[in-house]
Design a protein around this motif. Structure first.
Motif, mmCIF file in Angstrom:
data_model
loop_
_atom_site.group_PDB
_atom_site.id
_atom_site.type_symbol
_atom_site.label_atom_id
_atom_site.label_comp_id
_atom_site.label_asym_id
_atom_site.label_seq_id
_atom_site.Cartn_x
_atom_site.Cartn_y
_atom_site.Cartn_z
ATOM 1 N N THR A 96 -3.199 -12.967 -20.616
ATOM 2 C CA THR A 96 -2.125 -12.642 -19.686
ATOM 3 C C THR A 96 -2.004 -13.810 -18.712
ATOM 4 O O THR A 96 -2.993 -14.218 -18.100
ATOM 5 C CB THR A 96 -2.415 -11.352 -18.914
ATOM 6 O OG1 THR A 96 -2.533 -10.267 -19.845
ATOM 7 C CG2 THR A 96 -1.294 -11.039 -17.933
ATOM 8 N N VAL A 97 -0.811 -14.349 -18.585
ATOM 9 C CA VAL A 97 -0.577 -15.472 -17.673
ATOM 10 C C VAL A 97 0.051 -14.933 -16.395
ATOM 11 O O VAL A 97 1.041 -14.195 -16.440
ATOM 12 C CB VAL A 97 0.326 -16.542 -18.310
ATOM 13 C CG1 VAL A 97 0.434 -17.757 -17.374
ATOM 14 C CG2 VAL A 97 -0.224 -16.978 -19.665
ATOM 15 N N ILE A 98 -0.528 -15.308 -15.259
ATOM 16 C CA ILE A 98 -0.042 -14.890 -13.943
ATOM 17 C C ILE A 98 0.333 -16.148 -13.168
ATOM 18 O O ILE A 98 -0.447 -17.110 -13.120
ATOM 19 C CB ILE A 98 -1.135 -14.137 -13.153
ATOM 20 C CG1 ILE A 98 -1.694 -12.953 -13.954
ATOM 21 C CG2 ILE A 98 -0.612 -13.679 -11.801
ATOM 22 C CD1 ILE A 98 -2.899 -12.292 -13.300
ATOM 23 N N VAL A 122 2.798 -12.115 -15.743
ATOM 24 C CA VAL A 122 3.053 -11.548 -14.413
ATOM 25 C C VAL A 122 3.670 -12.650 -13.555
ATOM 26 O O VAL A 122 3.061 -13.706 -13.363
ATOM 27 C CB VAL A 122 1.756 -11.032 -13.756
ATOM 28 C CG1 VAL A 122 2.067 -10.418 -12.388
ATOM 29 C CG2 VAL A 122 1.041 -10.022 -14.650
ATOM 30 N N LEU A 123 4.870 -12.405 -13.086
ATOM 31 C CA LEU A 123 5.575 -13.352 -12.226
ATOM 32 C C LEU A 123 5.498 -12.863 -10.791
ATOM 33 O O LEU A 123 5.951 -11.757 -10.479
ATOM 34 C CB LEU A 123 7.033 -13.488 -12.656
ATOM 35 C CG LEU A 123 7.284 -13.841 -14.134
ATOM 36 C CD1 LEU A 123 8.780 -13.899 -14.418
ATOM 37 C CD2 LEU A 123 6.608 -15.148 -14.505
ATOM 38 N N ILE A 124 4.900 -13.668 -9.918
ATOM 39 C CA ILE A 124 4.714 -13.290 -8.518
ATOM 40 C C ILE A 124 5.562 -14.206 -7.648
ATOM 41 O O ILE A 124 5.237 -15.382 -7.471
ATOM 42 C CB ILE A 124 3.227 -13.379 -8.106
ATOM 43 C CG1 ILE A 124 2.345 -12.529 -9.034
ATOM 44 C CG2 ILE A 124 3.047 -12.951 -6.661
ATOM 45 C CD1 ILE A 124 0.858 -12.677 -8.750
ATOM 46 N N ASP A 125 6.700 -13.680 -7.150
ATOM 47 C CA ASP A 125 7.595 -14.461 -6.291
ATOM 48 C C ASP A 125 7.879 -15.830 -6.915
ATOM 49 O O ASP A 125 7.712 -16.870 -6.290
ATOM 50 C CB ASP A 125 7.015 -14.581 -4.884
ATOM 51 C CG ASP A 125 6.901 -13.236 -4.198
ATOM 52 O OD1 ASP A 125 7.753 -12.931 -3.361
ATOM 53 O OD2 ASP A 125 5.953 -12.472 -4.512
ATOM 54 N N ALA A 126 8.290 -15.796 -8.172
ATOM 55 C CA ALA A 126 8.516 -17.024 -8.933
ATOM 56 C C ALA A 126 9.823 -17.708 -8.516
ATOM 57 O O ALA A 126 10.777 -17.052 -8.096
ATOM 58 C CB ALA A 126 8.571 -16.691 -10.425
#
Length: 267
Positions: A96-98, A122-126
């Motif tokens: 899993t890529v975050i 998982v994209l965090i505020d990309a």
């Protein structure tokens, strides 16, 4: 934590040395930092690895943290190729890529390479996409104080004066800033990315700080809407770097997804 330098051969670029920090053991997660550098995700990596007995791999993008960057390595897609090559070299599966901020953009580009080694993102505020009416803040025109104000729900907890940093730390910060400009450009977007995301067939969790002043929540909703298997979740009292400001919320959001159709995280 172990830190090792790996050399990955990239077509048209040559050998690229990449520093990789390795936390914990178990299901692998590749964690990609944003413009603030690797120190912006190391605490989260330690906490996540300890909380769920997973393995969290944190590379330093070449040019950040005082590392060298080959001149020909100058785009976000090239970084995605680098990390796909790294996963191949490490022979990892079910990864899993975050990614946060520009790290989220790199994560999206990795997904678009459609490696069988990657099972979820998982994209965090990309950053990376263009959304009419919701531009990415012009980072390079902001003072550092304005960057902190826009990046955190509670900026006073994180604000520092760069002028008070030791010379070596100031040099690293300047190098990070130059690396952002090289990879992402001043706009931090690719006009082709939004449409390309529609080809993805990978479970995707899009996490967004409700107080993000760099890329607002509607920008995040547009990111999620562009990816067929994406789910969007807003994080309260959180800005542009949730892994720094509300790490427990991020960990819970990822792990709680196991109770939904986001089964890639159920282990």
């Amino acid at each position: 934590m172990n830190a090792v330098t790996h050399t990955v051969e990239l077509a048209g670029i040559g050998p690229v040395q990449t520093s990789l920090a390795d936390y914990g053991s178990g299901q692998p997660f590749l964690l990609l930092h944003g413009g603030a550098g690797p120190q912006s995700v190391t605490g989260f990596a330690e906490k996540f690895a300890a909380a769920h007995q997973v393995r969290v791999l944190v590379p330093t993008h070449p040019g950040f943290g005082g590392t060298a960057r080959p001149e020909a390595l100058d785009t976000v897609p090239a970084l995605a190729e680098l990390y796909q090559g790294l996963l191949d070299q490490l022979r990892l599966t079910d990864v899993t890529v975050i990614g946060n901020s520009i790290g989220g953009w790199i994560t999206a580009e990795i997904a678009l390479l459609k490696s069988p080694r990657v099972s979820g993102i998982v994209l965090i505020d990309a950053v990376g996409i263009e959304v009419p009416g919701h531009p990415v803040a012009d980072f390079f025109s902001l003072t550092m104080d304005e960057v902190f104000q826009r990046s955190f729900h509670h900026p006073e907890k994180f604000r520092i004066d760069p002028a008070n940093l030791p010379p070596a730390a100031q040099a690293i910060a300047a190098g990070n800033r130059a690396a952002i400009a090289t990879y992402a450009g001043s706009a931090m977007t690719d006009p082709t990315l939004l449409k390309r995301l529609g080809t993805l067939e990978i479970p995707t969790l899009v996490l967004w700080g409700e107080s993000d002043g760099i890329v607002d929540a509607d920008y995040g909703r547009a990111y999620a809407a562009a990816i067929p298997m994406a789910r969007f979740q807003l994080l309260p009292e959180t800005g542009h770097s949730p892994q720094l400001e509300t790490p427990d919320l991020v960990i819970h959001a990822i792990w709680d997804s196991a109770d939904t159709d986001f089964s890639v995280f159920a282990r």
